[in-house]
Design a protein around this motif. Sequence first.
Motif, short mmCIF file in Angstrom:
data_model
loop_
_atom_site.label_atom_id
_atom_site.label_comp_id
_atom_site.label_asym_id
_atom_site.label_seq_id
_atom_site.Cartn_x
_atom_site.Cartn_y
_atom_site.Cartn_z
N TYR A 1 8.90 42.51 -56.90
CA TYR A 1 8.13 43.42 -56.03
C TYR A 1 6.70 43.50 -56.55
CZ TYR A 1 7.43 47.58 -53.06
OH TYR A 1 7.00 48.46 -52.11
N ASP A 2 5.79 43.85 -55.65
CA ASP A 2 4.39 44.00 -56.07
C ASP A 2 4.17 45.38 -56.69
OD1 ASP A 2 2.86 41.54 -55.14
OD2 ASP A 2 3.94 42.09 -53.31
N VAL A 3 4.49 45.48 -57.97
CA VAL A 3 4.24 46.74 -58.69
C VAL A 3 2.89 46.53 -59.39
CG1 VAL A 3 5.14 48.36 -60.40
CG2 VAL A 3 6.71 47.03 -58.99
N ASP B 1 3.19 31.28 -54.16
CA ASP B 1 2.83 32.50 -53.43
C ASP B 1 3.52 32.43 -52.06
OD1 ASP B 1 1.84 34.94 -52.73
OD2 ASP B 1 -0.22 34.53 -53.31
N TRP B 2 3.44 33.52 -51.36
CA TRP B 2 4.17 33.68 -50.09
C TRP B 2 3.87 32.52 -49.13
CZ3 TRP B 2 6.78 38.38 -48.31
CH2 TRP B 2 7.20 38.30 -46.98
N GLY B 3 4.87 31.67 -48.97
CA GLY B 3 4.70 30.57 -48.00
C GLY B 3 3.69 29.51 -48.42
N VAL C 1 5.93 43.44 -46.07
CA VAL C 1 5.80 42.00 -46.12
C VAL C 1 4.33 41.64 -46.04
CG1 VAL C 1 8.06 41.49 -45.14
CG2 VAL C 1 6.13 41.85 -43.63
N THR C 2 4.01 40.51 -46.58
CA THR C 2 2.60 40.14 -46.60
C THR C 2 2.37 38.82 -45.87
OG1 THR C 2 3.02 39.20 -48.74
CG2 THR C 2 2.00 41.36 -48.71
N GLY C 3 3.36 38.43 -45.10
CA GLY C 3 3.17 37.20 -44.35
C GLY C 3 4.27 37.11 -43.32
N ALA D 1 2.00 36.36 -64.22
CA ALA D 1 0.55 36.13 -64.25
C ALA D 1 0.18 35.39 -62.96
CB ALA D 1 0.18 35.29 -65.47
N LYS D 2 -0.69 36.02 -62.19
CA LYS D 2 -1.04 35.40 -60.91
C LYS D 2 -2.53 35.52 -60.69
CE LYS D 2 -0.40 39.31 -57.72
NZ LYS D 2 0.49 40.00 -56.80
N HIS D 3 -3.11 34.73 -59.82
CA HIS D 3 -2.54 33.66 -59.03
C HIS D 3 -3.11 32.39 -59.65
CE1 HIS D 3 -3.02 37.27 -56.49
NE2 HIS D 3 -1.92 36.91 -55.90
N PHE D 4 -2.24 31.55 -60.17
CA PHE D 4 -2.65 30.38 -60.94
C PHE D 4 -3.12 29.30 -59.97
CE2 PHE D 4 -1.62 26.59 -63.54
CZ PHE D 4 -2.34 26.92 -64.68
N THR E 1 -4.78 50.32 -52.06
CA THR E 1 -3.85 49.35 -51.49
C THR E 1 -2.90 48.86 -52.60
OG1 THR E 1 -3.69 47.33 -50.21
CG2 THR E 1 -5.43 47.43 -51.81
N TRP E 2 -1.90 48.07 -52.23
CA TRP E 2 -0.88 47.60 -53.18
C TRP E 2 -0.28 48.79 -53.95
CZ3 TRP E 2 0.95 43.13 -52.16
CH2 TRP E 2 0.18 42.00 -51.93
N SER E 3 0.03 49.85 -53.22
CA SER E 3 0.50 51.04 -53.94
C SER E 3 2.02 51.17 -53.93
CB SER E 3 -0.18 52.29 -53.39
OG SER E 3 -0.15 52.27 -51.99
N ASP F 1 10.49 28.98 -54.47
CA ASP F 1 9.77 28.98 -53.19
C ASP F 1 9.82 30.40 -52.62
OD1 ASP F 1 8.95 28.63 -50.56
OD2 ASP F 1 10.57 27.26 -50.01
N MET F 2 8.67 31.07 -52.57
CA MET F 2 8.65 32.45 -52.05
C MET F 2 8.60 32.43 -50.53
SD MET F 2 5.88 35.56 -52.47
CE MET F 2 6.07 35.98 -54.18
N GLU F 3 9.69 32.87 -49.93
CA GLU F 3 9.75 33.09 -48.48
C GLU F 3 9.14 31.92 -47.68
OE1 GLU F 3 11.55 35.39 -46.96
OE2 GLU F 3 10.82 34.75 -45.00
C1 BGC Z 1 0.15 37.78 -52.34
C2 BGC Z 1 0.79 37.95 -53.69
C3 BGC Z 1 2.00 38.84 -53.58
C4 BGC Z 1 2.95 38.25 -52.56
C5 BGC Z 1 4.23 39.05 -52.41
C6 BGC Z 1 1.14 37.38 -51.28
O1 BGC Z 1 0.59 37.43 -50.01
O2 BGC Z 1 -0.90 36.85 -52.43
O3 BGC Z 1 -0.13 38.44 -54.61
O4 BGC Z 1 2.60 39.00 -54.82
O5 BGC Z 1 2.30 38.20 -51.32
O6 BGC Z 1 4.03 40.23 -51.76
#
Ligand code: BGC
Length: 747
Positions: free
Chosen positions: A118-120, A295-297, A66-68, A215-218, A434-436, A326-328
């Motif tokens: 997923y963050d691929v 984006d997340w939150g 998770v990223t947040g 395409a991110k992050h707009f 990172t982001w692997s 709405d992401m998470e």
């Molecule tokens: C990042 C995004 C990522 C998303 C989901 C966010 O914190 O900014 O690039 O896709 O988390 O993991």
Amino acid sequence: MKLKIIAAILLFASWSCVNKKTAIVESSSKLGNDLVIEQKVDSVLKLMTIDEKIGQLNQLTGNGEVTGPVSFANEYQEAIRRGEVGSMLNVNGASYTYKVQKIAVEESRLGIPLIFGYDVIHGYKTIFPIPLGDAASWDLESIEKSARIAAIEASAAGQHWTFAPMVDIARDPRWGRVMEGAGEDPYYGSQVAIARVKGFQGNSLADPNTIVACAKHFVAYGAAMGGRDYNTVDISDRTLHEVYLPPFKAAVDAGVGTFMSSFNELNGIPVTGNKGMVKEILKEKWHFNGFIVSDWGSIREMLVHGIATNEYESAELAMNAGIDMDMEGHIYINQLKKLLADGKITEKQIDDAVRRILRIKFMLGLFDDPYRYCDTAREKELLLNPRHLEIAREVSRKSMVLLKNNNVLPFSKNVKSIAVIGPLADNQDDIIGTWSARGEGKDAISVLTGIKQKVPTARINYAKGCEITDESKVGFAKAIAAAKNADVVLVVVGEAAMMSGEALSRAFLDLPGVQKDLVLEINKLNKPMVVVLMNGHPLTIEWMDKSVPAILEAWLPGTMGGPAVADILFGDYNPSGKLPITFPRNVGQIPLFYYHKNTGRPRVEAERYTSKYIDSPNTPLYPFGYGLSYTTFEYSNFNISANEIGMKDTLKVWVDITNTGKYDGEEVVQLYIRDLDGSVTRPVKELKAFKKVFIKSGEKVKTEFTLTANDLAFYTRTMEFKAEPGDFKVFVGGNSHDLQELSFRLK
Ligand code: BGC
């Protein structure tokens, strides 16, 4: 119960009445143009309650990375049953995604399948070089291929959707996420964006080995002040249109299925609540028919930005801006119904968002077979497949950039002894970066192992020397002894994986810890020595350029990084990468990029009142587009078809390149232009075309480029995108600094 059955019958009728073949969309660029899909979307929409519609706009996270902050992550199963979830992220693996999908399909009222995201970013299990490194190949086929393999593996593991490519232009090397993009240039960034979208999405999203790209992050996230992640962005409308928007537009034209809005504010308005950007530019002007996830939150974060006072207001801002999912954030699910009842938003808006999401689900074939991506046999066969590893090795060596070589490289394979030194030399965890995704260090091959495999008969003296960030020098003595007793010396230094990426900005760009001292100590031995750099940020290494005889930029090179480095060091591959981003001499020069304006007082060394520093040159250490080869290339017969062209004419540009060295090799021939007298000032150089050409030793190739007025166009004083008559320069060469130039006029 009855209701559910009736709905199921209705659904079955509407979904299965269409011949499966016609449901296959030939090209992902047809987003919204396939009538059959549109009819199906409408038929599902008609069956949905308002709660189910809002549910489609809700994305929750699974228990993966998770990223947040995660709220009620463990309750997601219930939410899916209630039809309150349209998508999940961070749910991995064919069997796990199958289980979760089964809940949606069999236990929710309408059985609408989930879309898993997923963050691929640079591979799924087989990890490729970090995207910045991948972009350094200037080989669009190779870039497309790495995304293709990532999609093949991710789709075999249940994923439908990647949050990539990141197409943010990054002109500040301090920014942590500089490693995730294609560097500083809008033209090159656009070409890479297209290649990556094509790679992920393949020929058709209906193929089960493709995934939908994002395409991110707009937009303009890369312009964060001071390179500090999430920081304020305040740029002119012209810079926005000229520099930051083009890769996003290129992604739309390439048929990208989704977008992600950025965390940052843009000139006072967070993009997640920015109607002018999302609705008016992306959806209306560019006719983007896919969907936009926050984006997340980032919907909730509008409270923190200080543009909404409660969740209700932030939901209103985001929905009216055109954010579909709405992401998470749990904001849409909690607030949209109330906003609708209060007349702050309309059902038409909600329908539009749902329609966009269902469209992508239909295009992916999820209504035909929601489990088509959940095939454990395919997953077993494809993850870390030997063919993928071989491609990762090729992509990795193409990404590496030879920064300096004073006749040290390539090493001879007959070398008797070699010292392999440095904290990244026998490292498997950091080299995947990172982001692997699901990549694991245990599957990666270190440089030390790569060298042992390459020269099995040579004596290898390995010594770590120091850690990446620690201050201890106790390992120096062993490292110096190892180097003393070897014919050639290799020092592998740089950054840990977690020194670049999200929330990993740096204020200093030196080699961390005592690595600089280690390099300088070893260098005192005056051995044939090469430094291999592994890093996600461009580093300030002027001292290194002045001292050591050879430097290879290997980025964070992925699972096959070790063998790829060995291929280059021992001459099995002639390095051909070029920097997609400027390397400054020092942090004080930042922002520093090739595409800058001239000013009214360009730098003159001897003249005081000109634009310069009193304690640093203006020039970078290594310019954009720079990279050496084991051979040399000579440019000759540079010519253009006319000295004057009209608005409808084309200008041919020719140049011959001769390989004047001993090795066969590839050169990236770059073409830049300069508009000398625009209605607004223009950059001193703008990349407009490039070609990567393979030339055998001693041979010459002729290259030809074609320029049209469109290539000379820009946002004029009145913000029209067009070319203006006047004088131009055209340049060709092997990097943005060493160029030949000719002049022409546009009538
Ligand atoms: C990042 C995004 C990522 C998303 C989901 C966010 O914190 O900014 O690039 O896709 O988390 O993991």
